[in-house]
Every structure is written in C-alpha cells, then in structure tokens.
Design a protein around this motif. Structure first.
Motif, PDB file in Angstrom:
ATOM      1  N   GLY A 253       0.813  -1.210   0.000  1.00  0.00           N
ATOM      2  CA  GLY A 253       0.000   0.000   0.000  1.00  0.00           C
ATOM      3  C   GLY A 253       0.842   1.253   0.000  1.00  0.00           C
ATOM      4  N   ALA A 254       1.910   1.252   0.798  1.00  0.00           N
ATOM      5  CA  ALA A 254       2.793   2.421   0.843  1.00  0.00           C
ATOM      6  C   ALA A 254       3.457   2.651  -0.501  1.00  0.00           C
ATOM      7  CB  ALA A 254       3.850   2.234   1.932  1.00  0.00           C
ATOM      8  N   ALA A 255       3.890   1.566  -1.158  1.00  0.00           N
ATOM      9  CA  ALA A 255       4.528   1.704  -2.468  1.00  0.00           C
ATOM     10  C   ALA A 255       3.553   2.270  -3.492  1.00  0.00           C
ATOM     11  CB  ALA A 255       5.080   0.358  -2.926  1.00  0.00           C
ATOM     12  N   TRP A 256       2.300   1.828  -3.444  1.00  0.00           N
ATOM     13  CA  TRP A 256       1.305   2.330  -4.381  1.00  0.00           C
ATOM     14  C   TRP A 256       1.007   3.803  -4.127  1.00  0.00           C
ATOM     15  CZ3 TRP A 256      -0.212   1.180  -8.909  1.00  0.00           C
ATOM     16  CH2 TRP A 256      -0.208  -0.140  -9.371  1.00  0.00           C
ATOM     17  N   ILE A 257       0.872   4.187  -2.879  1.00  0.00           N
ATOM     18  CA  ILE A 257       0.582   5.588  -2.569  1.00  0.00           C
ATOM     19  C   ILE A 257       1.721   6.490  -3.032  1.00  0.00           C
ATOM     20  CG2 ILE A 257       0.386   7.230  -0.656  1.00  0.00           C
ATOM     21  CD1 ILE A 257      -2.215   5.908  -1.286  1.00  0.00           C
ATOM     22  N   ARG A 258       2.967   6.056  -2.798  1.00  0.00           N
ATOM     23  CA  ARG A 258       4.110   6.833  -3.276  1.00  0.00           C
ATOM     24  C   ARG A 258       4.081   6.939  -4.802  1.00  0.00           C
ATOM     25  NH1 ARG A 258       8.394   7.738   0.272  1.00  0.00           N
ATOM     26  NH2 ARG A 258       8.344   6.591   2.244  1.00  0.00           N
ATOM     27  N   ARG A 325       7.866  -0.401  -9.960  1.00  0.00           N
ATOM     28  CA  ARG A 325       8.591  -1.595 -10.371  1.00  0.00           C
ATOM     29  C   ARG A 325       9.216  -2.269  -9.159  1.00  0.00           C
ATOM     30  NH1 ARG A 325      10.923   1.637 -14.748  1.00  0.00           N
ATOM     31  NH2 ARG A 325       9.935   1.093 -16.715  1.00  0.00           N
ATOM     32  N   ILE A 326       9.295  -3.585  -9.244  1.00  0.00           N
ATOM     33  CA  ILE A 326       9.994  -4.372  -8.240  1.00  0.00           C
ATOM     34  C   ILE A 326      11.234  -4.970  -8.907  1.00  0.00           C
ATOM     35  CG2 ILE A 326       9.900  -6.433  -6.794  1.00  0.00           C
ATOM     36  CD1 ILE A 326       6.967  -5.915  -6.361  1.00  0.00           C
ATOM     37  N   VAL A 327      12.383  -4.806  -8.272  1.00  0.00           N
ATOM     38  CA  VAL A 327      13.647  -5.328  -8.790  1.00  0.00           C
ATOM     39  C   VAL A 327      14.030  -6.567  -7.994  1.00  0.00           C
ATOM     40  CG1 VAL A 327      16.086  -4.861  -9.180  1.00  0.00           C
ATOM     41  CG2 VAL A 327      14.405  -3.033  -9.490  1.00  0.00           C
ATOM     42  N   GLN A 328      14.241  -7.678  -8.686  1.00  0.00           N
ATOM     43  CA  GLN A 328      14.709  -8.910  -8.061  1.00  0.00           C
ATOM     44  C   GLN A 328      16.123  -9.214  -8.527  1.00  0.00           C
ATOM     45  OE1 GLN A 328      11.540 -11.893  -8.949  1.00  0.00           O
ATOM     46  NE2 GLN A 328      11.769 -12.402  -6.792  1.00  0.00           N
ATOM     47  N   VAL A 329      17.003  -9.527  -7.597  1.00  0.00           N
ATOM     48  CA  VAL A 329      18.353  -9.980  -7.927  1.00  0.00           C
ATOM     49  C   VAL A 329      18.337 -11.502  -7.945  1.00  0.00           C
ATOM     50  CG1 VAL A 329      20.772  -9.952  -7.272  1.00  0.00           C
ATOM     51  CG2 VAL A 329      19.353  -7.947  -6.845  1.00  0.00           C
ATOM     52  N   MET A 330      18.756 -12.092  -9.067  1.00  0.00           N
ATOM     53  CA  MET A 330      18.743 -13.548  -9.219  1.00  0.00           C
ATOM     54  C   MET A 330      20.177 -14.077  -9.180  1.00  0.00           C
ATOM     55  SD  MET A 330      15.443 -13.507  -9.782  1.00  0.00           S
ATOM     56  CE  MET A 330      14.983 -15.140 -10.355  1.00  0.00           C
ATOM     57  N   ASP A 331      20.358 -15.265  -8.621  1.00  0.00           N
ATOM     58  CA  ASP A 331      21.683 -15.862  -8.638  1.00  0.00           C
ATOM     59  C   ASP A 331      21.859 -16.689  -9.916  1.00  0.00           C
ATOM     60  OD1 ASP A 331      20.368 -18.259  -8.294  1.00  0.00           O
ATOM     61  OD2 ASP A 331      20.884 -18.466  -6.175  1.00  0.00           O
ATOM     62  N   ALA A 332      23.002 -17.326 -10.036  1.00  0.00           N
ATOM     63  CA  ALA A 332      23.325 -18.028 -11.278  1.00  0.00           C
ATOM     64  C   ALA A 332      22.350 -19.158 -11.573  1.00  0.00           C
ATOM     65  CB  ALA A 332      24.752 -18.585 -11.203  1.00  0.00           C
ATOM     66  N   SER A 333      21.696 -19.700 -10.546  1.00  0.00           N
ATOM     67  CA  SER A 333      20.757 -20.801 -10.752  1.00  0.00           C
ATOM     68  C   SER A 333      19.358 -20.322 -11.102  1.00  0.00           C
ATOM     69  CB  SER A 333      20.691 -21.671  -9.493  1.00  0.00           C
ATOM     70  OG  SER A 333      20.096 -20.946  -8.427  1.00  0.00           O
ATOM     71  N   GLY A 334      19.157 -18.990 -11.085  1.00  0.00           N
ATOM     72  CA  GLY A 334      17.838 -18.442 -11.366  1.00  0.00           C
ATOM     73  C   GLY A 334      16.975 -18.250 -10.150  1.00  0.00           C
ATOM     74  N   SER A 335      17.532 -18.452  -8.968  1.00  0.00           N
ATOM     75  CA  SER A 335      16.782 -18.244  -7.727  1.00  0.00           C
ATOM     76  C   SER A 335      16.891 -16.788  -7.295  1.00  0.00           C
ATOM     77  CB  SER A 335      17.316 -19.155  -6.619  1.00  0.00           C
ATOM     78  OG  SER A 335      17.201 -20.514  -6.986  1.00  0.00           O
ATOM     79  N   ALA A 336      15.798 -16.248  -6.775  1.00  0.00           N
ATOM     80  CA  ALA A 336      15.801 -14.860  -6.319  1.00  0.00           C
ATOM     81  C   ALA A 336      16.613 -14.727  -5.033  1.00  0.00           C
ATOM     82  CB  ALA A 336      14.372 -14.383  -6.089  1.00  0.00           C
ATOM     83  N   VAL A 337      17.487 -13.726  -5.006  1.00  0.00           N
ATOM     84  CA  VAL A 337      18.348 -13.488  -3.847  1.00  0.00           C
ATOM     85  C   VAL A 337      17.805 -12.353  -2.990  1.00  0.00           C
ATOM     86  CG1 VAL A 337      20.634 -12.723  -3.131  1.00  0.00           C
ATOM     87  CG2 VAL A 337      20.395 -14.370  -4.995  1.00  0.00           C
ATOM     88  N   SER A 338      17.357 -11.274  -3.625  1.00  0.00           N
ATOM     89  CA  SER A 338      16.815 -10.142  -2.884  1.00  0.00           C
ATOM     90  C   SER A 338      15.776  -9.449  -3.743  1.00  0.00           C
ATOM     91  CB  SER A 338      17.919  -9.154  -2.483  1.00  0.00           C
ATOM     92  OG  SER A 338      18.489  -8.542  -3.630  1.00  0.00           O
ATOM     93  N   THR A 339      14.923  -8.684  -3.097  1.00  0.00           N
ATOM     94  CA  THR A 339      13.828  -7.997  -3.772  1.00  0.00           C
ATOM     95  C   THR A 339      13.669  -6.615  -3.172  1.00  0.00           C
ATOM     96  OG1 THR A 339      12.696 -10.121  -4.021  1.00  0.00           O
ATOM     97  CG2 THR A 339      11.397  -8.141  -4.402  1.00  0.00           C
ATOM     98  N   ARG A 340      13.506  -5.607  -4.030  1.00  0.00           N
ATOM     99  CA  ARG A 340      13.297  -4.243  -3.554  1.00  0.00           C
ATOM    100  C   ARG A 340      12.489  -3.474  -4.587  1.00  0.00           C
ATOM    101  NH1 ARG A 340      16.583  -0.759  -6.420  1.00  0.00           N
ATOM    102  NH2 ARG A 340      18.397  -1.678  -7.458  1.00  0.00           N
ATOM    103  N   THR A 341      11.925  -2.338  -4.151  1.00  0.00           N
ATOM    104  CA  THR A 341      11.253  -1.461  -5.101  1.00  0.00           C
ATOM    105  C   THR A 341      12.306  -0.653  -5.846  1.00  0.00           C
ATOM    106  OG1 THR A 341      11.026   0.292  -3.439  1.00  0.00           O
ATOM    107  CG2 THR A 341       9.200  -1.267  -3.666  1.00  0.00           C
ATOM    108  N   GLU A 342      12.036  -0.365  -7.123  1.00  0.00           N
ATOM    109  CA  GLU A 342      13.001   0.404  -7.905  1.00  0.00           C
ATOM    110  C   GLU A 342      13.185   1.795  -7.320  1.00  0.00           C
ATOM    111  OE1 GLU A 342      13.244   0.664 -12.524  1.00  0.00           O
ATOM    112  OE2 GLU A 342      12.057   2.386 -11.874  1.00  0.00           O
ATOM    113  N   ASP A 343      12.087   2.499  -7.042  1.00  0.00           N
ATOM    114  CA  ASP A 343      12.160   3.795  -6.376  1.00  0.00           C
ATOM    115  C   ASP A 343      12.266   3.589  -4.872  1.00  0.00           C
ATOM    116  OD1 ASP A 343      12.078   5.249  -8.660  1.00  0.00           O
ATOM    117  OD2 ASP A 343      10.062   6.063  -8.384  1.00  0.00           O
ATOM    118  N   TYR A 344      13.180   4.295  -4.241  1.00  0.00           N
ATOM    119  CA  TYR A 344      13.397   4.306  -2.795  1.00  0.00           C
ATOM    120  C   TYR A 344      14.109   3.057  -2.273  1.00  0.00           C
ATOM    121  CZ  TYR A 344       9.938   7.993  -3.340  1.00  0.00           C
ATOM    122  OH  TYR A 344       9.263   9.101  -3.760  1.00  0.00           O
TER     123      TYR A 344
END
Length: 494
Positions: A253-258, A325-344
């Motif tokens: 909700g906070a991400a959408w409001i921003r 947007r949501i940014v996911q960092v993937m490792d070499a195996s294709g597994s998600a390592v971390s997730t964050r919003t693009e803005d902030y």
C-alpha cells in the motif's frame, strides 16, 4: 588523533574564523560576516565538536544504565537520585527528550558490551596486559559482539551516533548464535560503516533493512506479515471540528501511494524536464498552482478515491499512469536473492515479488558482479526506455551525493558529450541525475568522469577534491567478504 587534541583543534578552527573569543550573543553577526568556504568550515568544526561531546554523553549514559540495573534496586545510580530509570536521569542531566536519552543509554550499553570482550584475547586467554595470578583459572572464550565494530567506529568518530543507532536497529539481532551467522551480521555492519560516508541516514536505514531481509528471509516474511497486520485507517473529528485521519501502511500500500503521488506531482517535486508537449503543459500548470504540495497530494488522493477502480488513468495522472517496479536480484541458478522497489529501494519479501510477476509480468536485465547492466548497448541519441530500466536498477536514483530523489524523478546524463566527445549512449557511459543536479552539472562547471567501469567521479568547479558517486542501492551482498561465508548467505549476481 587523541580525543582532546581533536577537540582543541576544532576549537582553534573556530577561534581563527571568529577572530578570537566571542560572546554567545554575537555568534549570528560574526557568522553572517563569513564567506562561503569559511561558513562551511565553521559548521563542520561545530559538528565535529558536537559529535565529540555526544560520544562522552553516550559513554556516560551507558555506564549510568549499567550502574542502575534492576538488580541494584534502590542503590542504583539513577534510583538513588530519585529517578525510576537511567534514561530519566540522563534526560534530567542533559536536557534531552526521553527518546534521545533512551537512545544514548542503548548505544552506551552496546559500547560497554563490546568493551567487555577486550580483556580476553581471541584464543580465550586473559589479555597480556592484565596483571593476574599465574594459577588463576582461564576464563571461557568470549566472542566479541557482532556490533562491536559499530561502537568502535562511533568512538573513533568515523560514524555518528545517529548512524550507529540506525544501523544497529535496522540490522536487528542475528537469527542464530552460531559463528557463521555472527560473522555475516558483523560483515554487514562493517560494510555499512564504510557506506556511511556516502549515504544519508535514510539510505543507511533502507540498505541495512534490505541486508537484514537477505540474511534472514524467513524473518523478512514474518516482518512483512506483521506490517500487513498493523495496517489501519482511522478518521475522527478533533475539538475544533476538523476532520482528521491517520493511515498506517503495509508495504504494498505504501509503495502504491508513493507511486500515485509521484506520477501526478513529479514535475512539482523536481521530476524530469524531457517530456512530451501535452505533459509539458500539465507540468507548467502544476508548477504555477498556488496550492502546497501537501494540499495537492490531498486533492490527488480524493480524486483517486472518487474515480475508484473505473478511473481513466490519463484524466487523473496525466500522460503517465501510476505504478511501481519491483527489482529482483537472481543468482546463477535463477533463484531470487533479494527484492526491492526500484524507487526508494525498499526491501520486499520474495513472495510479494512473485505475486506481482503473476499480475504484471517481468523484464530480465542481466548485470555483472558490480551491478552494471549488460547487453543493452547504444541504440540512439537518447537513452531508450529499456536502457532507463537498466540505469534505474544500477543507480537506484540520483547518484549525486546526499540526493534522495528516486529513479522515476531522474534524467539520464551522458558522461561523454554526444557531439563534443562523440559520446555513446551506452549504459556504462550514462548516469541517473535528478533535474536539479543535472542542470547544476551542465550550467555550473561541474563534471562527471568514469574510467572504464570503475566508480563515476564528480569534479567540483572550484578545484576541490573529486568525489566518487556510489550507487544508491548496492546489488552485491555486503557480507561477500566473510571467509568462508555461511552457505545460505552466499548469493551470486548473474
């Protein structure tokens, strides 16, 4: 440098700037007569003195707290002076708020905890400097607290007490008591100490929370659910008849409001200049509107609520629909390592990102181990939307030191001029800057250079030393230097 020697040096700087001793009532007039560089020197020296005095206060608050422990009863230092808690005594002595007194006591106790291990060497034997009976029993091996480096950096003046407290609270406590987990948290703290010179306190908090969520994914899910459980909206009428409201947001909700606010008010709040003609007219009207930003935000929220699910995006937001947007960092195996919003750069649990991917799809951007996007070379004079996505992921927002503008408020700057330097519109030759700093760069003599794929470097126009422009959100794990790192804490960036 010795503690009091440093204090005396800062006092000497101020004496030199003010021309000797000065009455407190004359400070304003004296400082008003200083030149720009002299004023900066005065404020810097004063800040160093304040930080030195704060360190003394924090150490004293920690010792006060330790001497006022519950086990001491009425004989405790605070209790014997008529105070219920050590924070109350510190508050009374220093004239601080209760929250600030509690903070100083908390940091002081952390410092004492780190100091308590100094008398024991790493191998568990007594420190060689201690005079002990040769037949005295050897104390058990004591592991220094993971946050010991934070206390050390604060005492040495490398970070402020506010930065120490921000990192300490945002990282939280290790999830387990084993050596690997302890080493991972310690490495994260050391990384954030190094980052503190380039980060605002707000950025440090976001980055520390993101690291904690990556170190403790199960805890990240739990905290996400707890924030969701605390979501609330309340409206009431105060004594003057004014209708008031309060919202406690959960993460989505906070991400959408921003995103809604930024989409509609971006031009008023310093968004990019390079827009189409229709949006340019809207931007001018918005800039000329006599309402405050808070008033415009309120009007926008009411419009969105009125429009509801059937809202025509263009009539509410102009030419750009709200979204994040949501940014996911993937490792070499294709597994998600971390997730964050693009803005902030706000951290999100992996499940939240997977839900968004199901709803809206995804775009893959491959980066090298330093976070530089690959395979998105020169396409035109202007950076393409796909390249802008890559720049947003790499930079996280305006790269100018101390600027907090998110990526959606930024413009892509060519490090090499298109005509003068035959510049290329390549990712590694572009950098995100907010409108204000982009204009300052072009019109005030500043320059940005980059050697290969090393750090971007900002060169001031007046001969001051250049400054490295670090990314807003590092994609490389802070604890990668732990040797060996815990197995579950070994993310790799593809």
């Amino acid at each position: 440098m010795a503690f009091f020697t440093d204090i005396e040096r800062q006092v000497a700087v101020l004496r030199g700037l003010f021309g000797g001793d000065v009455e407190a009532c004359d400070l304003s007039s004296r400082m008003a007569g200083l030149g720009g560089n002299e004023l900066v020197d005065a404020v810097t020296a004063a800040a160093e003195l304040a930080r030195a005095a704060e360190r003394v206060s924090i150490v004293g608050a920690g010792i006060t707290a330790s001497r006022s422990a519950r086990s001491t009863g009425q004989d405790g230092l605070a209790q014997s002076r008529g105070h219920r808690t050590p924070a109350a005594l510190v508050q009374d002595l220093a004239g601080l708020s209760h929250a600030e007194a509690q903070r100083q006591a908390r940091l002081g106790l952390a410092l004492l905890e780190a100091d308590a291990t100094d008398a024991v060497d790493a191998d568990g034997t007594p420190d060689a400097g201690d005079a002990r009976d040769s037949v005295a029993p050897v104390p058990p091996k004591v592991r220094p607290p993971w946050h010991g480096k934070l206390s050390e950096a604060m005492i040495q003046g490398r970070i402020s007490a506010t930065q120490q407290d921000t990192i300490l609270r945002a990282l939280g406590h290790p999830t387990e008591d084993d050596a690997g987990t302890h080493a991972a948290w310690q490495a994260a703290a050391e990384h954030l100490i190094e980052e503190s010179a380039q980060r605002t306190v707000e950025e440090l908090r976001i980055q520390a929370r993101a690291i904690r969520d990556q170190l403790d994914p199960a805890g990240a899910e739990r905290r996400y659910a707890e924030r969701y459980g605390r979501r609330s909206f309340r409206i009431w009428t105060d004594a003057d008849g004014i209708e008031r409201g309060r919202i406690d947001f959960e993460d989505d909700g906070a991400a959408w409001i921003r995103a809604i606010r930024d989409a509609a008010l971006r031009h008023r709040r310093g968004g990019p200049r390079f827009v189409d003609s229709a949006e340019a007219v809207q931007a001018k009207d918005l800039a000329d509107d006599p309402c405050t930003n808070d008033q415009l935000s309120y009007d926008l929220l009411i419009d969105v609520l009125r429009a509801g699910a059937l809202a025509d995006a263009e009539s509410v937001f102009g030419t750009r629909q709200a979204g994040f947007r949501i940014v996911q960092v993937m490792d070499a195996s294709g597994s998600a390592v971390s997730t964050r919003t693009e803005d902030y750069g706000l951290s999100l649990p992996l499940a939240a990102a997977q839900q968004r991917v199901c709803e809206t799809g995804s775009v893959t951007v491959t980066v090298d181990p330093f976070g530089n996007p690959l395979n998105l070379g020169r396409e035109s004079r202007v950076f393409t939307p796909r390249q802008r996505v890559a720049l947003s992921i790499r930079d996280g927002g305006c790269r100018w030191k101390g600027c907090e503008r998110p990526a959606s408020y930024c413009e892509a700057h060519h490090v090499d001029e298109w005509h003068a330097d035959h510049g290329r519109t390549d990712i590694d030759r572009g950098i995100l800057l907010c409108r204000h700093h982009h204009m300052q760069l072009h019109h005030s003599g500043w320059r940005i250079t980059r050697a290969g794929k090393e750090d971007f470097v900002l060169h001031p126009p007046d001969g001051r030393p250049p400054t490295a422009l670090t990314p807003r959100a590092a994609l490389i794990a802070a604890w990668a230097g732990v040797d060996p790192p815990p197995k579950r804490f070994r993310p790799q960036v593809a």
